[in-house]
Motif scaffolding. Structure first.
Motif, short mmCIF file in Angstrom:
data_model
loop_
_atom_site.label_atom_id
_atom_site.label_comp_id
_atom_site.label_asym_id
_atom_site.label_seq_id
_atom_site.Cartn_x
_atom_site.Cartn_y
_atom_site.Cartn_z
N THR C 77 89.99 16.56 157.89
CA THR C 77 91.33 16.97 157.45
C THR C 77 92.02 17.77 158.55
O THR C 77 93.18 17.51 158.89
CB THR C 77 91.23 17.82 156.16
N GLY C 78 91.27 18.73 159.13
CA GLY C 78 91.84 19.54 160.22
C GLY C 78 92.22 18.67 161.40
O GLY C 78 93.30 18.84 161.99
N LEU C 79 91.34 17.73 161.74
CA LEU C 79 91.62 16.83 162.87
C LEU C 79 92.86 15.98 162.59
O LEU C 79 93.76 15.87 163.42
CB LEU C 79 90.42 15.90 163.09
N ALA C 82 96.07 17.76 162.68
CA ALA C 82 96.47 18.11 164.05
C ALA C 82 96.84 16.86 164.85
O ALA C 82 97.63 16.93 165.79
CB ALA C 82 95.34 18.87 164.75
#
Lengths: 353, 175, 248
Positions: C77-79, C82
């Motif tokens: 999710t973070g990747l 971003a």
């Protein structure tokens, strides 16, 4: 510099992060830091950044791990019990050398404890909390202006050293309002992030972010590399405010809101003819050990005051290494050490008791 | 240096009153701090805030010895009365604080703020009336700075209320 | 001479460390072939789990991130947030995804994160030597259910595909198996579709792959495939659970 604006500590942290170029925030609600999320939720939408309320603190820190792997400036914030949950991800991030900023607006514990201010997270933030030999850079602001400046600085330090940086404040710092004066332009350091996993685009071999090294020699070598980095950080980034210490009878050591209470005590003591100095560590890790050398022989000794049962006092004792007496005064449960109580102890110490 | 504790029930605008004073102080070039109660007491319905307005660097934002106390309910007076500095001032709403202070070494003022605010058609103005008395007694900020604070703190949709708020302030100032 | 079979570009030259008869190798290959066919290797970031495939970042040629146990969907999710224009996938086992990481996978799916999850279900913990998994079948013997899984004591096996298919954010969910040539071909189609769903920005996509663990099941590779067909496929029916009519 612009004009002075009255703002809440938590909101200033969020605004500072945005000014520092942070466009990714992952968090989970917990008092007393939730205003950071409120501010981010609104502003990120306006500027096209990412605010995501995760399903847990565990998920939030791992989202930060993912975004940091992609090389963006990223932040999460929480308060004590939430930081306990994040510790897994923090240890992994330290090992994987991911730059990120973590805010801990401390509340009283242990357990769910209460929501009032405390400094009882010193051990879990400064001494590790997660497993393994690692250090976080820990910044301890004492005013709203400093929350702003140190948050911007935190992003630079995180990038410069590829290391997680923590802003450690107590609940009062997050909740209080003071004037803040923003710079017209922030001193943003550009970091080389050619290690980031952004897709190799056929232009290089693949990048890997990892914190697992099964071969003992490889893992030891990685640990040695980390320790060398920590040595450099200690050498270059240690900060403290030294106030009124020259010729002092007693030196008080305190950080954050407590250090401000001590500044009032210094005035009260002066009226009684006692000179009290203050050493206020601004970096809790690296701890400003060298600062203590100059004042190690202060005649009536040292007093450490904390909103805890006595955590930073261990570092004060280590710094002095038996060269002087170190007394401790702490309050817990959300109580703040009072001016009156600290003054009384200082007077007793000055009396040689 | 003015160290003010404002206290009352949640919903009376206690925290906003503090914010108005701090903003006014800032407008006059002073250093200011505003510290709200945010602990369990908020859930119980009482609220207070500590406001410091000073020409010097502000040390602790926590006030242990206020030189002004503004109270809008009886429990607040009971709680903070003994903390007030000698020769300090206590300002209270006469309808909400029926039992008067026991202290003789402080100056106390009881205003029919709530009554007047209802009369003006804006119950929420009671706090502004009490602040008017505080400003008149201490001179720490000017009415102009208070008006500026209203402009800063209130959302633009409420700016039309400012002339009436200033009338409330004047009532308090001249009471 | 014409080359009729070669290693996909999306795999490195590093030899797999997996046990004989383990189907992870096949599944890795399918994922790599799909990445090659879609020509997305340079735009893809994969997330490795904790489990037998903890170091598959050494096998995939795209950029890779190794995640804590169960947290791959959060890391992904973070990747993805971003890098919204890149392709992000997680590769997770049943202990990782369906036990310790249940919250992360459910919420990534319900948020409709535009990521793809390859979920390998072999009904057991492999790396830690054969403990009971959330997916272990009733009656199945493991090192922590030595007398067989008993529902009254251990509860029932989790049907992840069925569960995630109830979530609005999940665009495409299919369960496949790699027990036969025919099913391997179907599995590859499903994996390709899952990546295409992500490329089309339609939401969360997951392919659950029924797999074997001859070592910890205590069977020969061939017998393992029979056991998968006779037991697992019955409790975990193959098929599309979400997005059957999805055009990509």
């Amino acid at each position: 510099m612009g004009k002075r604006i009255l703002m809440k500590g938590n909101e200033v942290i969020a605004e500072a992060a945005l000014r520092a170029g942070c466009r990714h925030f992952f968090g989970y609600p917990i008092t007393p830091q939730t205003e950071i999320s409120h501010y981010m939720a609104k502003k990120m939408e306006e500027i096209g950044g990412v605010f995501l309320q995760a399903e847990s603190e565990v998920a939030a820190i791992n989202m930060v791990y993912g975004a940091a792997s992609a090389g963006v400036r990223v932040m999460t914030s929480s308060s004590s019990p939430g930081i306990s949950l994040k510790q897994e991800g923090i240890s992994y991030s330290a090992c994987a050398e991911l730059p990120m900023v973590i805010v801990d607006i401390v509340r009283c514990g242990p357990g769910l404890g209460g929501i009032l201010p405390a400094q009882c997270d010193y051990f879990q933030v400064v001494k590790g909390g997660g497993h393994g030999d690692y250090n976080l850079i820990v910044l301890a602001p004492a005013s709203v202006q400093e929350l702003y400046e140190l948050t911007v600085e935190a992003f630079n330090l995180a990038d410069r050293y590829r290391n997680p940086v923590v802003i450690l404040g107590d609940g009062y710092l997050g909740q209080m309002m003071e004037a803040v004066e923003f710079r017209d332009e922030e001193p943003i350091e550009k970091a080389n992030k050619d290690w980031a996993t952004t897709g190799h685009g056929g232009k290089r071999t693949h990048n890997v972010t990892t914190s697992i090294y099964i071969d003992p020699n490889v893992l030891e070598a990685h640990n040695r590399k980390l320790q060398e980095k920590y040595r450099v950080i200690k050498e270059k980034e240690t900060r403290a405010e030294v106030f009124n210490c020259d010729g002092a009878d007693v030196v008080v050591v305190a950080y954050g809101t407590v250090a401000r209470v001590v500044k009032n005590v210094i005035k009260d003591a002066e009226k009684k003819g006692i000179k009290v100095g203050l050493i206020r560590p601004i970096t809790l890790w690296p701890f400003p050990t060298e600062v203590f050398d100059k004042y190690a022989t202060v005649p009536k000794g040292f007093l450490t005051v904390e909103m805890s049962a006595g955590q930073m006092v261990e570092d004060v004792r280590l710094a002095l290494n038996g060269r002087n007496r170190v007394e401790f005064h702490g309050r817990m449960g959300g109580n703040v050490p009072t001016q009156k109580d600290i003054l009384e102890i200082v007077c007793q110490m000055a009396d040689g008791q | 240096m003015q160290q003010i504790i404002i206290s009352g029930f949640g919903g009376q605008g206690i925290l906003s009153m503090g914010r108005l004073l701090a903003t006014g102080g800032l407008h006059e070039g002073h250093n200011v701090s505003w510290l709200p109660s945010y602990g369990p007491e908020m859930r119980g319905g009482t609220a207070n805030c500590h406001v410091i307005i000073s020409n010097e660097e502000i040390g602790s934002p926590i006030i242990s010895c206020p030189n002004a106390l503004i109270v809008m309910n009886q429990p607040s007076l009971d709680k903070f009365e003994n903390m007030v500095e000698e020769n300090g001032i206590i300002i209270m709403d006469s309808a909400l604080v029926p039992i008067k202070p026991k202290r003789k070494d402080v100056r106390s003022f009881s205003l029919p703020a709530t009554e007047k605010a209802y009369e003006m058609g804006h119950p929420a103005f009671a706090g502004v009336i009490l602040l008017g008395k505080f400003i008149a007694e201490t001179g720490i900020i000017s009415p102009q700075s208070f008006e500026e604070a209203l402009r800063t703190v209130l959302s633009p949709s409420k700016h039309t209320l400012i002339p009436d708020e200033m009338k409330a302030l004047e009532f308090g100032m001249s009471y | 001479m014409a080359i009729v079979f070669k290693k996909p570009n999306a795999l490195t030259d590093k030899p797999f460390h997996y046990c004989p008869g383990c189907t992870h190798g096949i599944i890795h290959r399918l994922v790599a072939e799909v990445i090659d066919e879609l020509e997305i290797e340079g735009n893809t970031v994969g997330v490795s789990p904790v489990g037998c495939t903890y170091n598959n970042y050494e096998y995939f040629s795209c950029d890779m991130v190794q995640a804590a146990h169960g947290r791959a969907p959060a890391v992904a999710t973070g990747l993805k947030r971003a890098l919204p224009d890149k392709v992000v996938f997680t590769y997770q086992g049943d202990g990782d995804l369906a036990a310790i990481g249940t919250a992360e996978i459910v919420h990534a799916a319900t948020r409709g994160e535009k990521i793809t999850t390859i979920f390998v279900n072999n009904a057991i913990y492999g790396m830690t030597s054969g403990q009971m998994a959330p997916t272990t079948l009733v009656g199945q013997v493991t090192t922590t259910s030595p007398f067989g899984r008993k529902p009254q004591l251990h509860g029932y096996p989790v049907k992840v595909s069925e569960m995630l298919a109830t979530l609005e954010g999940a665009a495409y969910i299919e369960r496949v198996s790699v027990d036969s040539i025919k099913n391997i071909i179907k599995a590859k189609k499903a994996i390709k579709k899952a990546f295409q769903v992500q490329l089309a920005g339609l939401g969360f996509s997951m392919v659950e792959v029924l797999s074997t663990c001859p070592t910890n099941w205590g069977m020969s590779p061939v017998k393992s495939l029979d056991w998968l067909r006779e037991n697992m496929a019955e409790h975990y029916p193959l098929g599309v659970y979400k997005g059957k009519d999805l055009e990509v």
